[in-house]
Design a protein around this motif. Structure first.
Motif, mmCIF file in Angstrom:
data_model
loop_
_atom_site.group_PDB
_atom_site.id
_atom_site.type_symbol
_atom_site.label_atom_id
_atom_site.label_comp_id
_atom_site.label_asym_id
_atom_site.label_seq_id
_atom_site.Cartn_x
_atom_site.Cartn_y
_atom_site.Cartn_z
ATOM 1 N N GLY A 27 15.071 23.807 -10.680
ATOM 2 C CA GLY A 27 15.537 25.191 -10.736
ATOM 3 C C GLY A 27 14.704 26.069 -11.645
ATOM 4 N N GLY A 28 13.418 25.727 -11.805
ATOM 5 C CA GLY A 28 12.542 26.527 -12.646
ATOM 6 C C GLY A 28 12.442 26.052 -14.074
ATOM 7 N N ALA A 29 13.016 24.895 -14.380
ATOM 8 C CA ALA A 29 13.084 24.438 -15.769
ATOM 9 C C ALA A 29 11.744 23.970 -16.316
ATOM 10 N N VAL A 30 10.960 23.285 -15.498
ATOM 11 C CA VAL A 30 9.723 22.679 -15.994
ATOM 12 C C VAL A 30 8.574 22.999 -15.047
ATOM 13 N N ASP A 31 7.368 22.726 -15.504
ATOM 14 C CA ASP A 31 6.160 22.958 -14.731
ATOM 15 C C ASP A 31 5.800 21.691 -13.962
ATOM 16 N N ARG A 32 5.603 21.830 -12.658
ATOM 17 C CA ARG A 32 5.246 20.668 -11.828
ATOM 18 C C ARG A 32 3.994 19.966 -12.357
ATOM 19 N N GLU A 33 3.028 20.734 -12.841
ATOM 20 C CA GLU A 33 1.789 20.136 -13.317
ATOM 21 C C GLU A 33 2.026 19.251 -14.545
ATOM 22 N N THR A 34 3.017 19.593 -15.337
ATOM 23 C CA THR A 34 3.349 18.750 -16.485
ATOM 24 C C THR A 34 3.856 17.389 -16.011
ATOM 25 N N LEU A 70 0.355 10.595 -23.341
ATOM 26 C CA LEU A 70 1.719 10.545 -22.818
ATOM 27 C C LEU A 70 2.686 11.217 -23.790
ATOM 28 N N ARG A 71 2.510 10.998 -25.084
ATOM 29 C CA ARG A 71 3.344 11.696 -26.071
ATOM 30 C C ARG A 71 3.279 13.209 -25.865
ATOM 31 N N GLN A 72 2.060 13.715 -25.655
ATOM 32 C CA GLN A 72 1.901 15.156 -25.492
ATOM 33 C C GLN A 72 2.603 15.663 -24.236
ATOM 34 N N VAL A 73 2.459 14.923 -23.149
ATOM 35 C CA VAL A 73 3.129 15.323 -21.902
ATOM 36 C C VAL A 73 4.640 15.361 -22.102
ATOM 37 N N LEU A 74 5.190 14.361 -22.771
ATOM 38 C CA LEU A 74 6.634 14.304 -22.971
ATOM 39 C C LEU A 74 7.126 15.453 -23.851
ATOM 40 N N VAL A 75 6.368 15.787 -24.892
ATOM 41 C CA VAL A 75 6.756 16.928 -25.733
ATOM 42 C C VAL A 75 6.699 18.221 -24.919
ATOM 43 N N ASP A 76 5.658 18.392 -24.114
ATOM 44 C CA ASP A 76 5.552 19.600 -23.286
ATOM 45 C C ASP A 76 6.729 19.689 -22.312
ATOM 46 N N PHE A 77 7.066 18.569 -21.679
ATOM 47 C CA PHE A 77 8.179 18.531 -20.728
ATOM 48 C C PHE A 77 9.486 18.863 -21.437
ATOM 49 N N ALA A 78 9.717 18.244 -22.591
ATOM 50 C CA ALA A 78 10.956 18.478 -23.339
ATOM 51 C C ALA A 78 11.044 19.924 -23.815
ATOM 52 N N TYR A 79 9.924 20.486 -24.251
ATOM 53 C CA TYR A 79 9.938 21.863 -24.737
ATOM 54 C C TYR A 79 10.217 22.844 -23.601
ATOM 55 N N GLN A 80 9.612 22.624 -22.436
ATOM 56 C CA GLN A 80 9.883 23.481 -21.288
ATOM 57 C C GLN A 80 11.362 23.432 -20.905
ATOM 58 N N LEU A 81 11.935 22.246 -20.952
ATOM 59 C CA LEU A 81 13.349 22.088 -20.631
ATOM 60 C C LEU A 81 14.225 22.784 -21.669
ATOM 61 N N ALA A 82 13.837 22.698 -22.944
ATOM 62 C CA ALA A 82 14.597 23.361 -24.009
ATOM 63 C C ALA A 82 14.565 24.873 -23.840
#
Length: 211
Positions: free
Chosen positions: A43-50, A174-186
């Motif tokens: 629903g727009g929460a995260v970036d597909r590329e992430t 992988l740590r960086q990807v997970l932080v980016d994903f979590a931040y986008q969701l937040a």
């Protein structure tokens, strides 16, 4: 003899074209599943590329985001998002309202079943920490219908993100990807639930230092 050689060259050329077409056909059919998802899943929460940075290529992929307002009067909320490939690899995150101050939050997730120290970054009062396979984000957030003074510690929006199965990258990447994903969701959840604090989010958090 010359005619036969020419015929062999033509046959070899056609064979090469068939192989090339087969390779490109395989890539298109069997490895482009994530690329067929919406540009911003859940629903727009995260970036597909992430998500694509974390997950290996697959024939197909699916995504889902679900928001639960536990009680519209007291403002508690829970939002879950996942991207899953046909190969069984998953990147997912859960955002929820919580009564926790930054120090207590940090201490809990820094030592939550992990032996090695997490990598940490922050931007103002937004905090993130990451272990090898999980990342956590903390954002102060007073939900609608609540008063800051009612919190035992402090009202916040917290995110827990991780992966299941094989991943495209490992270690620091992988740590960086997970932080980016979590931040986008937040960031998405914060705006969706209309936290009371007025806030301008940076596009992304500072890059993680090497572990």
């Amino acid at each position: 003899m010359q005619a036969r050689r020419k015929k062999n060259l033509v046959t070899a050329g056609i064979g090469c074209l068939v192989v090339i077409a087969a390779v490109f056909g395989y890539l298109e059919i069997f490895t482009k599943g994530i690329d067929r998802l919406p540009a911003r899943p859940c629903g727009g929460a995260v970036d597909r590329e992430t998500a694509a940075r974390a997950l290996p290529s697959a024939r197909s992929a699916e995504e889902r985001g679900k928001m639960v307002l536990q009680d519209r009067l007291d403002g508690d909320f829970f939002f879950a998002c996942y991207v899953r490939t046909s190969g069984g690899s998953v990147i997912s995150g859960e955002a929820e309202s919580r009564d926790a101050d930054p120090g207590g939050w940090r201490d809990f997730y820094a030592n939550n079943g992990n032996d090695e120290n997490p990598v940490e970054v922050s931007s103002g009062d937004i905090r993130a920490l990451a272990h090898p396979d999980r990342a956590y984000v903390y954002v102060p957030c007073t939900p609608p219908g609540k008063k800051r003074s009612e919190a035992k510690d402090a009202y916040a929006l917290t995110v827990d993100a991780g992966t299941i199965g094989k991943t495209r990258v490992h270690g620091d990447e992988l740590r960086q990807v997970l932080v980016d994903f979590a931040y986008q969701l937040a960031r998405h959840t914060y705006e969706a639930v209309d936290c009371q604090e007025s806030r301008t989010f940076p596009k992304e958090l500072p890059r993680l230092p090497a572990a």
